[in-house]
Design a protein around this motif. Structure first.
Motif, PDB file in Angstrom:
ATOM      1  N   ARG A   1       0.808  -1.208  -0.004  1.00 50.57           N
ATOM      2  CA  ARG A   1      -0.047  -0.006   0.178  1.00 50.57           C
ATOM      3  C   ARG A   1       0.872   1.289   0.071  1.00 50.57           C
ATOM      4  NH1 ARG A   1      -2.537  -0.960   4.005  1.00 50.57           N
ATOM      5  NH2 ARG A   1      -1.335   0.102   5.671  1.00 50.57           N
ATOM      6  N   ASP A   2       1.873   1.232   0.669  1.00 51.63           N
ATOM      7  CA  ASP A   2       2.758   2.398   0.900  1.00 51.63           C
ATOM      8  C   ASP A   2       3.480   2.575  -0.469  1.00 51.63           C
ATOM      9  OD1 ASP A   2       1.999   2.500   3.463  1.00 51.63           O
ATOM     10  OD2 ASP A   2       3.826   1.703   4.385  1.00 51.63           O
ATOM     11  N   VAL A   3       3.946   1.497  -1.049  1.00 50.32           N
ATOM     12  CA  VAL A   3       4.607   1.822  -2.483  1.00 50.32           C
ATOM     13  C   VAL A   3       3.816   2.290  -3.530  1.00 50.32           C
ATOM     14  CG1 VAL A   3       5.851   0.241  -4.387  1.00 50.32           C
ATOM     15  CG2 VAL A   3       6.414  -0.010  -1.988  1.00 50.32           C
ATOM     16  N   ARG A   4       2.491   1.695  -3.514  1.00 49.16           N
ATOM     17  CA  ARG A   4       1.465   2.284  -4.271  1.00 49.16           C
ATOM     18  C   ARG A   4       1.174   3.667  -4.440  1.00 49.16           C
ATOM     19  NH1 ARG A   4      -1.211  -2.489  -3.624  1.00 49.16           N
ATOM     20  NH2 ARG A   4      -2.588  -1.547  -1.944  1.00 49.16           N
ATOM     21  N   ARG A   5       1.193   4.103  -2.959  1.00 50.97           N
ATOM     22  CA  ARG A   5       0.940   5.639  -2.528  1.00 50.97           C
ATOM     23  C   ARG A   5       2.230   6.547  -3.134  1.00 50.97           C
ATOM     24  NH1 ARG A   5       2.537   8.807   1.530  1.00 50.97           N
ATOM     25  NH2 ARG A   5       0.944  10.503   1.996  1.00 50.97           N
ATOM     26  N   ALA A   6       3.446   5.873  -3.098  1.00 50.14           N
ATOM     27  CA  ALA A   6       4.490   6.609  -3.389  1.00 50.14           C
ATOM     28  C   ALA A   6       4.598   6.817  -4.835  1.00 50.14           C
ATOM     29  CB  ALA A   6       5.932   5.715  -2.760  1.00 50.14           C
ATOM     30  N   LEU A   7       4.273   5.446  -5.631  1.00 54.40           N
ATOM     31  CA  LEU A   7       4.268   5.796  -7.089  1.00 54.40           C
ATOM     32  C   LEU A   7       3.364   6.627  -7.635  1.00 54.40           C
ATOM     33  CD1 LEU A   7       4.735   2.028  -8.039  1.00 54.40           C
ATOM     34  CD2 LEU A   7       6.553   3.774  -8.090  1.00 54.40           C
ATOM     35  N   GLY A   8       2.044   6.628  -7.035  1.00 54.54           N
ATOM     36  CA  GLY A   8       1.064   7.559  -7.226  1.00 54.54           C
ATOM     37  C   GLY A   8       1.248   9.005  -7.176  1.00 54.54           C
TER      38      GLY A   8
ATOM     39  N   ILE B   1       9.515  16.166  -9.099  1.00 52.19           N
ATOM     40  CA  ILE B   1       9.457  14.611  -9.238  1.00 52.19           C
ATOM     41  C   ILE B   1      10.288  14.030  -8.214  1.00 52.19           C
ATOM     42  CG2 ILE B   1       9.644  12.606 -10.767  1.00 52.19           C
ATOM     43  CD1 ILE B   1       8.971  14.623 -12.998  1.00 52.19           C
ATOM     44  N   VAL B   2      11.542  14.652  -8.450  1.00 53.00           N
ATOM     45  CA  VAL B   2      12.707  13.997  -7.603  1.00 53.00           C
ATOM     46  C   VAL B   2      12.308  13.990  -6.334  1.00 53.00           C
ATOM     47  CG1 VAL B   2      15.010  14.264  -6.955  1.00 53.00           C
ATOM     48  CG2 VAL B   2      14.497  14.145  -9.455  1.00 53.00           C
ATOM     49  N   LEU B   3      12.032  15.468  -5.719  1.00 56.23           N
ATOM     50  CA  LEU B   3      11.672  15.592  -4.315  1.00 56.23           C
ATOM     51  C   LEU B   3      10.304  14.795  -4.107  1.00 56.23           C
ATOM     52  CD1 LEU B   3      12.371  17.162  -1.670  1.00 56.23           C
ATOM     53  CD2 LEU B   3      10.464  18.994  -2.484  1.00 56.23           C
ATOM     54  N   THR B   4       9.526  14.608  -4.807  1.00 56.71           N
ATOM     55  CA  THR B   4       8.306  13.812  -4.298  1.00 56.71           C
ATOM     56  C   THR B   4       8.747  12.344  -4.070  1.00 56.71           C
ATOM     57  OG1 THR B   4       6.903  15.102  -5.695  1.00 56.71           O
ATOM     58  CG2 THR B   4       6.148  12.776  -4.972  1.00 56.71           C
ATOM     59  N   ALA B   5       9.424  11.735  -5.107  1.00 55.53           N
ATOM     60  CA  ALA B   5      10.050  10.460  -4.878  1.00 55.53           C
ATOM     61  C   ALA B   5      10.933  10.300  -3.448  1.00 55.53           C
ATOM     62  CB  ALA B   5      10.974  10.027  -6.081  1.00 55.53           C
ATOM     63  N   LEU B   6      11.739  11.250  -3.231  1.00 57.70           N
ATOM     64  CA  LEU B   6      12.487  11.196  -1.843  1.00 57.70           C
ATOM     65  C   LEU B   6      11.734  11.061  -0.698  1.00 57.70           C
ATOM     66  CD1 LEU B   6      15.716  13.467  -2.994  1.00 57.70           C
ATOM     67  CD2 LEU B   6      15.478  10.679  -2.909  1.00 57.70           C
ATOM     68  N   THR B   7      10.817  12.034  -0.912  1.00 57.92           N
ATOM     69  CA  THR B   7       9.831  12.097   0.256  1.00 57.92           C
ATOM     70  C   THR B   7       9.090  10.782   0.658  1.00 57.92           C
ATOM     71  OG1 THR B   7       9.533  14.558  -0.045  1.00 57.92           O
ATOM     72  CG2 THR B   7       8.112  13.720   1.336  1.00 57.92           C
ATOM     73  N   THR B   8       8.429  10.239  -0.369  1.00 55.86           N
ATOM     74  CA  THR B   8       7.550   9.092  -0.271  1.00 55.86           C
ATOM     75  C   THR B   8       8.408   7.720  -0.002  1.00 55.86           C
ATOM     76  OG1 THR B   8       7.248   9.119  -2.575  1.00 55.86           O
ATOM     77  CG2 THR B   8       5.892  10.131  -1.523  1.00 55.86           C
TER      78      THR B   8
ATOM     79  N   HIS C   1      11.486   2.038  -7.048  1.00 56.16           N
ATOM     80  CA  HIS C   1      10.999   3.340  -6.964  1.00 56.16           C
ATOM     81  C   HIS C   1      11.574   4.312  -7.509  1.00 56.16           C
ATOM     82  CE1 HIS C   1       9.264   6.888  -4.088  1.00 56.16           C
ATOM     83  NE2 HIS C   1       8.636   6.835  -5.343  1.00 56.16           N
ATOM     84  N   ALA C   2      13.139   4.072  -7.499  1.00 54.88           N
ATOM     85  CA  ALA C   2      14.165   5.086  -7.976  1.00 54.88           C
ATOM     86  C   ALA C   2      13.948   5.015  -9.612  1.00 54.88           C
ATOM     87  CB  ALA C   2      15.218   4.817  -7.618  1.00 54.88           C
ATOM     88  N   VAL C   3      13.919   3.824 -10.248  1.00 56.88           N
ATOM     89  CA  VAL C   3      13.645   3.852 -11.619  1.00 56.88           C
ATOM     90  C   VAL C   3      12.550   4.328 -12.078  1.00 56.88           C
ATOM     91  CG1 VAL C   3      13.332   1.808 -13.571  1.00 56.88           C
ATOM     92  CG2 VAL C   3      14.991   1.531 -11.783  1.00 56.88           C
ATOM     93  N   PHE C   4      11.574   4.293 -11.568  1.00 57.01           N
ATOM     94  CA  PHE C   4      10.165   4.955 -11.713  1.00 57.01           C
ATOM     95  C   PHE C   4      10.160   6.238 -11.850  1.00 57.01           C
ATOM     96  CE2 PHE C   4       5.824   6.576 -10.736  1.00 57.01           C
ATOM     97  CZ  PHE C   4       5.079   6.154 -11.689  1.00 57.01           C
ATOM     98  N   ALA C   5      10.775   6.938 -10.819  1.00 59.58           N
ATOM     99  CA  ALA C   5      10.942   8.361 -10.691  1.00 59.58           C
ATOM    100  C   ALA C   5      11.976   8.707 -11.765  1.00 59.58           C
ATOM    101  CB  ALA C   5      11.661   8.769  -9.554  1.00 59.58           C
ATOM    102  N   THR C   6      13.001   7.996 -12.331  1.00 60.77           N
ATOM    103  CA  THR C   6      13.888   8.381 -13.307  1.00 60.77           C
ATOM    104  C   THR C   6      13.124   8.489 -14.817  1.00 60.77           C
ATOM    105  OG1 THR C   6      15.734   7.489 -12.143  1.00 60.77           O
ATOM    106  CG2 THR C   6      15.923   7.787 -14.717  1.00 60.77           C
ATOM    107  N   LEU C   7      12.325   7.478 -14.807  1.00 62.53           N
ATOM    108  CA  LEU C   7      11.349   7.392 -16.050  1.00 62.53           C
ATOM    109  C   LEU C   7      10.411   8.718 -16.220  1.00 62.53           C
ATOM    110  CD1 LEU C   7      10.493   3.626 -16.365  1.00 62.53           C
ATOM    111  CD2 LEU C   7      12.197   4.931 -17.767  1.00 62.53           C
ATOM    112  N   MET C   8       9.940   8.827 -15.211  1.00 59.01           N
ATOM    113  CA  MET C   8       8.969   9.986 -15.015  1.00 59.01           C
ATOM    114  C   MET C   8       9.925  11.098 -15.370  1.00 59.01           C
ATOM    115  SD  MET C   8       5.980   8.982 -14.414  1.00 59.01           S
ATOM    116  CE  MET C   8       6.540   7.591 -15.521  1.00 59.01           C
ATOM    117  N   CYS C   9      10.905  11.537 -14.876  1.00 60.20           N
ATOM    118  CA  CYS C   9      11.983  12.832 -14.995  1.00 60.20           C
ATOM    119  C   CYS C   9      12.214  12.620 -16.769  1.00 60.20           C
ATOM    120  CB  CYS C   9      13.181  12.549 -14.293  1.00 60.20           C
ATOM    121  SG  CYS C   9      12.888  12.984 -12.651  1.00 60.20           S
TER     122      CYS C   9
END
Length: 543
Positions: A55-62, A138-145, A158-166
């Protein structure tokens, strides 16, 4: 328990002595208390912990994905909510400011403001800073979550997903910055300083109505068979577009290359040398001597008569001669290399043209317009014609469009000029801003090499408005060419014809249906190829 009475005699406080059995009893009671508490709140099972982590991972990705939609949006549901609000506020302020600039004075006028010197700098900064701000959100959101207690694989995912979003944000921002840089470099070459000593030169003002006090703008289009910066070459074609700034109605006048006795206004340095008009001087054996196609070379040969700061005496001489022939003061000039024209049409994706045989075409009129062709001793050299542009409404590529505009092996210069006016009419009516944006880099690169326009880049918003107005106006032609009169034209009559065309009333244009030629939508008139019948016609009618 016994008391330790050490120090009583010397006045020190008595310290009780702890029994070891009491310590053991206290430790047992603490253990029992902890055990009883653990019994009341048992630890979660491994399955429950997995569900909570998922649940926490889905929230972080979202939340990370939300920051892709809008910078900092995902931070609103984290402990860094204020930073998220700040990023969103900066984005909204920037977006609203850009929208105000684009929409001011109309969409076309506003968008052109971004193409001025200051506009391009602002657009480049906006693109770069906006992209960095977006990626930062995007990076700050990924680090915070991200939860440090997650397994290594989960944190890596999660880091790979954030990189793709960047990358989703960085790629278009990089392309936009590239296009801005390409535009700046191209415009630095395309737009040259206008040379004029006329205090009444038609210069647009600022505001939403830049042409308020300027009724007409006269633009000279010169087609060159050399590069736009090789002014020593003779022009291949010369055309004047006189534009009504209120209605967009445009009068096109093609000036024949073989027209003689071109008069120079009294203000021209060549007027004293040719007071009765351009003629071949004694000793000149060039077949073009005394004709319009030689004016450019005459200006260069007499550059000592022009001011030292004149960048192109050949262009100035041509502009003066055109003024004498048409009676129209030339406000701006555009020099286009004809080979570059081919590349430009290709970059635009082609142009739709209703190809017709030339009236009076003596060579295979049923085959269409010849490509290539060389005439020697009045005869076509066998094998010099490499093909034909077939008759009918069709899309021409750059090579076909160029030969449609230049071919004269099977007809006359008059018919070639007619086709050139048709080509200009089709290009104006078919210009599609969305297609231009898609092919923007290639169009800019071709234009930078082959086009020179003496328009101030900061006046682009005014000219963009004028170009948009032309699409809704009538395009009319004044045919001043005649094989019997080019050698000794009646310039007073030519002036009257042009003024009559300018005075014609504006008629509302209807948009053509898909697949329909532009001639089907123009107002009726009598097409002509000779000044002896009706020299004024709607351009589309002869196309």
């Amino acid at each position: 328990m016994t008391d330790d009475v050490r120090g009583v005699g010397d006045g020190r406080r008595a310290v009780p002595k702890r029994d070891p059995d009491d310590t053991i009893i206290a430790t047992r009671r603490e253990l029992e208390r902890r055990q009883s508490g653990a019994a009341r709140t048992p630890l979660r099972s491994r399955h429950d912990r997995r569900i909570a982590r998922a649940r926490d991972v889905r929230r972080a990705l979202g939340l990370t994905a939300l920051s892709v939609l809008l910078p900092g949006l995902g931070l609103l549901w984290t402990k860094r909510r204020m930073i998220g609000l700040l990023l969103i506020g900066i984005t909204l302020i920037g977006g609203i400011s850009l929208a105000i600039i684009v929409s001011s004075g109309g969409l076309v006028h506003g968008a052109a403001q971004l193409l001025t010197h200051k506009g391009l700098v602002m657009l480049l900064l906006f693109t770069i800073m906006g992209g960095l701000l977006w990626i930062g959100g995007i990076v700050l959101t990924a680090l915070t979550t991200t939860d440090r207690r997650w397994p290594h694989q989960t944190r890596w995912m999660h880091a790979v997903f954030a990189t793709l979003m960047c990358l989703v944000v960085a790629a278009p921002a990089a392309y936009a910055a590239r296009d801005v840089i390409i535009t700046r470099n191209a415009f630095d070459q395309i737009f040259t300083k206008r040379y004029t000593n006329d205090p009444d030169a038609a210069t647009p003002k600022g505001g939403s109505n830049p042409w308020k006090n300027i009724p007409r703008v006269n633009l000279l289009l010169v087609g060159s068979d050399a590069g736009a910066d090789r002014y020593s070459q003779r022009p291949d074609s010369m055309m004047v577009a006189s534009i009504d700034t209120k209605t967009g109605d445009t009068v096109l006048v093609s000036v024949p290359r073989n027209m003689g006795h071109a008069p120079f206004p009294a203000s021209s340095p060549l007027h004293k040398l040719y007071p009765g008009g351009l003629v071949a001087l004694p000793g000149q054996t060039d077949a073009a001597a005394g004709l319009m196609e030689s004016v450019w070379a005459v200006g260069i040969a007499n550059k000592n008569l022009y001011p030292k700061d004149d960048p192109s005496p050949g262009l100035s001489a041509t502009r003066d001669a055109i003024t004498g022939i048409t009676g129209l003061k030339i406000d701006y000039t555009a020099v286009i290399d004809m080979s570059g024209f081919e590349q430009l049409v290709n970059a635009m994706g082609g142009v739709w043209v209703n190809v017709k045989a030339d009236p009076g075409q003596w060579l295979d009129p049923q085959k269409g317009i010849p490509i290539g062709g060389v005439i020697q001793n009045g005869q076509v050299v066998p094998g010099s014609i490499t093909g034909y542009i077939k008759l009918g409404y069709q899309k021409l590529d750059g090579r076909e469009a160029l030969w449609y505009s230049r071919s004269r092996v099977a007809s006359s210069d008059d018919q070639r000029m007619r086709r050139q006016r048709c080509m200009l009419n089709d290009l104006i009516s078919q210009a599609n801003p969305f297609q231009m944006v898609q092919k923007f880099p290639s169009i800019m690169q071709v234009a930078a090499k082959n086009i020179r326009i003496d328009i101030n880049q900061d006046d682009l918003p005014a000219f963009a408005t004028l170009a948009d107005q032309m699409k809704h106006g009538n395009i009319r032609t004044v045919d001043i060419s005649n094989s019997r009169s080019n050698a000794n034209p009646d310039f007073a009559q030519i002036h009257r014809w042009i003024q009559q065309a300018i005075a014609r009333k504006h008629t509302k244009k209807k948009a053509p249906a898909p697949g329909q030629t532009t001639s089907a939508t123009s107002s009726p008139s009598t097409p002509s190829s000779s000044t002896t019948t009706n020299p004024i016609s709607d351009t589309a009618d002869s196309c």
